[in-house]
Write a protein that holds these residues in place. Structure first.
Motif, PDB file in Angstrom:
ATOM      1  N   LEU A   1       5.507   4.512   2.466  1.00  0.00           N
ATOM      2  CA  LEU A   1       5.026   5.734   3.116  1.00  0.00           C
ATOM      3  C   LEU A   1       4.916   6.877   2.111  1.00  0.00           C
ATOM      4  O   LEU A   1       3.994   7.697   2.188  1.00  0.00           O
TER       5      LEU A   1
ATOM      6  N   LEU B   1       1.701   6.309   0.274  1.00  0.00           N
ATOM      7  CA  LEU B   1       0.562   6.668   1.130  1.00  0.00           C
ATOM      8  C   LEU B   1       0.421   8.185   1.243  1.00  0.00           C
ATOM      9  O   LEU B   1      -0.689   8.729   1.170  1.00  0.00           O
ATOM     10  N   SER B   2       1.565   8.859   1.373  1.00  0.00           N
ATOM     11  CA  SER B   2       1.534  10.320   1.555  1.00  0.00           C
ATOM     12  C   SER B   2       0.964  11.028   0.328  1.00  0.00           C
ATOM     13  O   SER B   2       0.140  11.930   0.431  1.00  0.00           O
TER      14      SER B   2
ATOM     15  N   LEU C   1      -3.018  10.112   0.063  1.00  0.00           N
ATOM     16  CA  LEU C   1      -3.903  10.834   0.998  1.00  0.00           C
ATOM     17  C   LEU C   1      -3.971  12.308   0.620  1.00  0.00           C
ATOM     18  O   LEU C   1      -5.039  12.920   0.663  1.00  0.00           O
TER      19      LEU C   1
ATOM     20  N   SER D   1       2.068  16.846   5.681  1.00  0.00           N
ATOM     21  CA  SER D   1       1.767  15.665   6.493  1.00  0.00           C
ATOM     22  C   SER D   1       3.041  14.894   6.828  1.00  0.00           C
ATOM     23  O   SER D   1       4.063  15.008   6.140  1.00  0.00           O
ATOM     24  N   LYS D   2       2.957  14.162   7.938  1.00  0.00           N
ATOM     25  CA  LYS D   2       4.086  13.370   8.448  1.00  0.00           C
ATOM     26  C   LYS D   2       3.642  11.930   8.629  1.00  0.00           C
ATOM     27  O   LYS D   2       2.508  11.685   9.064  1.00  0.00           O
ATOM     28  N   TYR D   3       4.544  11.007   8.349  1.00  0.00           N
ATOM     29  CA  TYR D   3       4.244   9.569   8.379  1.00  0.00           C
ATOM     30  C   TYR D   3       5.288   8.838   9.196  1.00  0.00           C
ATOM     31  O   TYR D   3       6.480   9.111   9.053  1.00  0.00           O
ATOM     32  N   GLU D   4       4.826   7.920  10.040  1.00  0.00           N
ATOM     33  CA  GLU D   4       5.760   7.071  10.783  1.00  0.00           C
ATOM     34  C   GLU D   4       5.155   5.686  10.898  1.00  0.00           C
ATOM     35  O   GLU D   4       3.993   5.544  11.293  1.00  0.00           O
ATOM     36  N   GLY D   5       5.947   4.670  10.556  1.00  0.00           N
ATOM     37  CA  GLY D   5       5.477   3.289  10.629  1.00  0.00           C
ATOM     38  C   GLY D   5       6.408   2.437  11.470  1.00  0.00           C
ATOM     39  O   GLY D   5       7.622   2.609  11.419  1.00  0.00           O
TER      40      GLY D   5
ATOM     41  N   ILE E   1       0.875   2.409  11.238  1.00  0.00           N
ATOM     42  CA  ILE E   1       1.363   3.632  10.576  1.00  0.00           C
ATOM     43  C   ILE E   1       0.558   4.798  11.138  1.00  0.00           C
ATOM     44  O   ILE E   1      -0.670   4.729  11.217  1.00  0.00           O
ATOM     45  N   ARG E   2       1.266   5.839  11.544  1.00  0.00           N
ATOM     46  CA  ARG E   2       0.606   7.046  12.066  1.00  0.00           C
ATOM     47  C   ARG E   2       0.826   8.210  11.100  1.00  0.00           C
ATOM     48  O   ARG E   2       1.929   8.384  10.574  1.00  0.00           O
ATOM     49  N   VAL E   3      -0.224   8.988  10.888  1.00  0.00           N
ATOM     50  CA  VAL E   3      -0.180  10.095   9.929  1.00  0.00           C
ATOM     51  C   VAL E   3      -0.719  11.356  10.613  1.00  0.00           C
ATOM     52  O   VAL E   3      -1.744  11.299  11.291  1.00  0.00           O
ATOM     53  N   PHE E   4      -0.020  12.459  10.435  1.00  0.00           N
ATOM     54  CA  PHE E   4      -0.474  13.735  10.972  1.00  0.00           C
ATOM     55  C   PHE E   4      -0.552  14.767   9.851  1.00  0.00           C
ATOM     56  O   PHE E   4       0.428  14.969   9.128  1.00  0.00           O
ATOM     57  N   PHE E   5      -1.706  15.411   9.745  1.00  0.00           N
ATOM     58  CA  PHE E   5      -1.933  16.416   8.704  1.00  0.00           C
ATOM     59  C   PHE E   5      -1.974  17.821   9.293  1.00  0.00           C
ATOM     60  O   PHE E   5      -2.551  18.034  10.363  1.00  0.00           O
TER      61      PHE E   5
ATOM     62  N   PHE F   1      10.186   3.860  10.472  1.00  0.00           N
ATOM     63  CA  PHE F   1      10.525   4.525   9.217  1.00  0.00           C
ATOM     64  C   PHE F   1       9.558   5.678   8.995  1.00  0.00           C
ATOM     65  O   PHE F   1       8.431   5.665   9.499  1.00  0.00           O
TER      66      PHE F   1
ATOM     67  N   ALA G   1       8.324   9.426   6.600  1.00  0.00           N
ATOM     68  CA  ALA G   1       8.313  10.282   5.412  1.00  0.00           C
ATOM     69  C   ALA G   1       7.532  11.545   5.766  1.00  0.00           C
ATOM     70  O   ALA G   1       6.758  11.566   6.733  1.00  0.00           O
TER      71      ALA G   1
ATOM     72  N   ASN H   1       5.359  14.879   3.649  1.00  0.00           N
ATOM     73  CA  ASN H   1       4.803  15.244   2.340  1.00  0.00           C
ATOM     74  C   ASN H   1       4.348  16.689   2.360  1.00  0.00           C
ATOM     75  O   ASN H   1       3.830  17.181   3.361  1.00  0.00           O
TER      76      ASN H   1
ATOM     77  N   PRO I   1      -3.051  -1.283  10.355  1.00  0.00           N
ATOM     78  CA  PRO I   1      -3.703  -0.120  10.982  1.00  0.00           C
ATOM     79  C   PRO I   1      -3.002   1.179  10.565  1.00  0.00           C
ATOM     80  O   PRO I   1      -1.796   1.309  10.744  1.00  0.00           O
TER      81      PRO I   1
ATOM     82  N   LEU J   1      -3.459   5.166  11.262  1.00  0.00           N
ATOM     83  CA  LEU J   1      -4.171   6.180  12.043  1.00  0.00           C
ATOM     84  C   LEU J   1      -3.875   7.546  11.455  1.00  0.00           C
ATOM     85  O   LEU J   1      -2.713   7.967  11.428  1.00  0.00           O
TER      86      LEU J   1
ATOM     87  N   GLN K   1      -4.581  11.609  11.606  1.00  0.00           N
ATOM     88  CA  GLN K   1      -5.079  12.641  12.506  1.00  0.00           C
ATOM     89  C   GLN K   1      -4.761  14.026  11.979  1.00  0.00           C
ATOM     90  O   GLN K   1      -3.766  14.236  11.297  1.00  0.00           O
TER      91      GLN K   1
END
Lengths: 186, 186
Positions: free
Chosen positions: A89, A92-93, A96, A116-120, A141-145, B33, B35, B37, B178, B180, B182
């Protein structure tokens, strides 16, 4: 939009000259990045990153960077470092974020902040080999910016799309990356 | 083969009791899990790993772990950390190693040392968006393991296969994960 140089902390001239450099000499755009790993004990191991190959030559100029990996006590470790899927993560962070900043900068967009926040989701039964139905890798994995810049919501959405489009780690995860693992025989 | 406890630095009883725990209560094997950034400037950003969800509860017991990501000067950075695609190799290295050790331990195999090397091919034209033919992600990652243990070459090969079979990061890369992404709208 501004045309400061540096913009977003990036030397714009240097960036465009790097782009020209690699456009004109595609062979020099072929990079090789590397790491080594040494098992310390139990779930604790240590990775080292130092040299890489790029622009047609070996670069050994950096100091070695060391990373401890371990598991929390719940997973039989001693918290001596983040665990491997957490490092994924982290990777990835950073990727991106850098892809977003680089492409915003190329478009002349000034950015005040990006967070940004990451959760898998991981089903531990896969790793433990106790259920053939459980996926071994991240299920999702979900990502929020959050972006702070004087641009419209649509332009922010466009930055989020560009981050995905140009991030090597995002692509390495969402496409199938060939990983060849071999035993070194002396 | 020995039956020491701990074996390879892993408390074998604790490991088998964790396996039973997750086997009997599959819902508790669902981990999350995480993280975060924060972009610092240019190609430099900082990731933080702290809490996770697992075994049916939030775990906030760990200290925050910070990771600096940056690029080398050749890629417009200042060497303030390893770059994101290098962190990806770090993640892969820790995961294959831990998967190998955990499954060797479950089989009662005593390991003296495990070392591994990682190299990934990246065509920078993908990231820079200057060639639609260039792959954005790693084209290929190669891994070489050296194992020191009183076992046959075939058994070492078997450990290399198990590492791949049970490593979440290996699977996240070699399957399509996957992801995602956002924009968080306030």
């Amino acid at each position: 939009m501004t045309e400061k140089n540096p913009l977003n902390g990036i030397n714009v001239e240097q960036m465009f000259s790097a782009i020209e450099f690699f456009k004109n000499q595609p062979a020099l755009a072929k990079f090789k990045f590397r790491a080594t790993n040494k098992w310390i004990g139990g779930t604790h191991n240590q990775a080292t990153v130092k040299d890489f190959y790029g622009a047609g030559q070996e670069d050994v100029s950096r100091e070695a960077m060391m990373f401890d990996l371990d598991e929390p006590p719940r997973l039989c470790g001693n918290n001596l470092g983040a665990n491997p899927v957490e490092y994924l993560l982290v990777a990835l962070s950073g990727c991106l974020t850098t892809a977003m900043i680089a492409h915003a900068t190329a478009k002349g967009i000034e950015i005040r902040s990006v967070e940004s926040k990451y959760e898998g989701d991981l089903d531990l039964r896969g790793f433990l080999g106790i259920s053939p139905d459980a996926e071994v890798g991240y299920e999702q994995i979900r990502v929020f910016f959050k972006i702070d810049a004087d641009i419209s919501a649509d332009q922010k959405e466009e930055l989020v799309r560009m981050a995905q489009k140009y991030s090597p780690v995002f692509h390495s995860l969402t496409k199938q990356t060939p990983v060849l693992v071999q035993l070194e025989r002396k």
